[in-house]
Design an enzyme around this catalytic site. Structure first.
Site, PDB file in Angstrom:
ATOM      1  N   HIS A 114      -2.194   7.551   7.041  1.00  0.00           N
ATOM      2  CA  HIS A 114      -1.202   8.400   6.365  1.00  0.00           C
ATOM      3  C   HIS A 114      -1.834   9.703   5.876  1.00  0.00           C
ATOM      4  CE1 HIS A 114       2.571   6.234   6.197  1.00  0.00           C
ATOM      5  NE2 HIS A 114       2.028   5.147   5.686  1.00  0.00           N
ATOM      6  N   GLN A 168       2.947   9.919   1.282  1.00  0.00           N
ATOM      7  CA  GLN A 168       4.298   9.347   1.316  1.00  0.00           C
ATOM      8  C   GLN A 168       5.158   9.766   0.128  1.00  0.00           C
ATOM      9  OE1 GLN A 168       2.450   5.290   2.102  1.00  0.00           O
ATOM     10  NE2 GLN A 168       4.456   5.048   3.037  1.00  0.00           N
ATOM     11  N   HIS A 193      -4.256   1.582   7.701  1.00  0.00           N
ATOM     12  CA  HIS A 193      -2.884   2.110   7.740  1.00  0.00           C
ATOM     13  C   HIS A 193      -2.729   3.262   6.739  1.00  0.00           C
ATOM     14  CE1 HIS A 193       1.680   1.319   7.814  1.00  0.00           C
ATOM     15  NE2 HIS A 193       1.525   2.130   6.786  1.00  0.00           N
ATOM     16  N   GLU A 194      -3.240   3.068   5.521  1.00  0.00           N
ATOM     17  CA  GLU A 194      -3.086   4.104   4.480  1.00  0.00           C
ATOM     18  C   GLU A 194      -3.964   5.320   4.774  1.00  0.00           C
ATOM     19  OE1 GLU A 194      -0.578   3.665   2.750  1.00  0.00           O
ATOM     20  OE2 GLU A 194      -0.371   1.513   3.050  1.00  0.00           O
ATOM     21  N   CYS A 203       6.082  -0.305   6.869  1.00  0.00           N
ATOM     22  CA  CYS A 203       5.694   0.868   6.084  1.00  0.00           C
ATOM     23  C   CYS A 203       6.864   1.249   5.184  1.00  0.00           C
ATOM     24  CB  CYS A 203       5.363   2.019   7.032  1.00  0.00           C
ATOM     25  SG  CYS A 203       4.893   3.543   6.207  1.00  0.00           S
ATOM     26  N   LEU A 204       6.573   1.591   3.938  1.00  0.00           N
ATOM     27  CA  LEU A 204       7.646   1.981   3.010  1.00  0.00           C
ATOM     28  C   LEU A 204       8.355   3.251   3.485  1.00  0.00           C
ATOM     29  CD1 LEU A 204       5.967   1.251  -0.445  1.00  0.00           C
ATOM     30  CD2 LEU A 204       7.661  -0.145   0.776  1.00  0.00           C
ATOM     31  N   GLY A 247       0.833  -1.197   0.000  1.00  0.00           N
ATOM     32  CA  GLY A 247       0.000   0.000   0.000  1.00  0.00           C
ATOM     33  C   GLY A 247       0.864   1.241   0.000  1.00  0.00           C
TER      34      GLY A 247
HETATM   35 NI    NI Z   1       2.808   3.216   5.493  1.00  0.00          NI
END
Ligand code: NI
Length: 174
Positions: free
Chosen positions: A138, A51, A134-135, A92-93, A46
């Site tokens: 963000h 991000q 989670h997204e 998480c990226l 995701g």
């Molecule tokens: Ni993340």
């Protein structure tokens, strides 16, 4: 399509609150394509626009094994979440190499626009429900490490800053 640079924690831009998308036009479609390419390239499941330093309510997700079921959520709204909870390890990226357990709702229902601008409702459970929550965090400027204890979060911040410093030094010497 282009790969977009991903912001890394504790970059303050990760805490900006995203604004709604005004129109799902060619610009927004190009953004979703770039975000999907960036997510697949980084082996993520995701990615939120926050991000990649675009502060608009856009999310891409693919939790399939085959990496062939892209999901685009524009202006997602949470309609319902279950009282049942689940606890799982999240990564998480924007926080590379860090995994820790977070408690989330087991199931959610969201309404969002797809890449064609059509409104859809999605009911999700398990991993997909975790990923959506989670997204969506963000987009509100929240990174999953904020669910961890201040002590853990402090350690993660120190580790990330050290990694980023090393990467900068390597880049200078390359
Ligand atoms: Ni993340």
């Amino acid at each position: 399509m282009a790969l977009l640079p991903i912001l890394c924690y504790p970059d303050p831009r990760l805490h900006k609150v995203a604004k709604p998308v005004q129109a799902v036009d060619a610009r927004v479609r190009a953004l979703t394509e770039d975000m999907l390419a960036t997510m697949y390239d980084a082996n993520g499941i995701g990615l939120a626009a926050t991000q990649v330093d675009v502060h608009e309510r856009v999310i891409v997700i693919d939790v399939s094994e085959e990496r062939n079921q892209p999901l685009v959520l524009i202006n997602p709204e949470l309609l319902w979440r279950s009282d049942d909870r689940q606890i799982g390890d999240e990564g998480c990226l924007s926080v590379p190499g860090i995994y820790d357990s977070v408690e989330r709702a087991q199931a959610v229902r969201v309404r969002a626009l797809d890449a064609a601008g059509n409104s859809r409702e999605i009911e999700a459970e398990g991993l997909l429900a975790v990923c959506i929550q989670h997204e969506m965090d963000h987009l509100m400027g929240k990174v999953f490490v904020e669910y961890l204890s201040p002590l853990k979060r402090g350690r993660i911040k120190t580790k990330m800053l050290k990694q980023q410093k090393e990467q900068r030094q390597q880049a200078q010497h390359a």
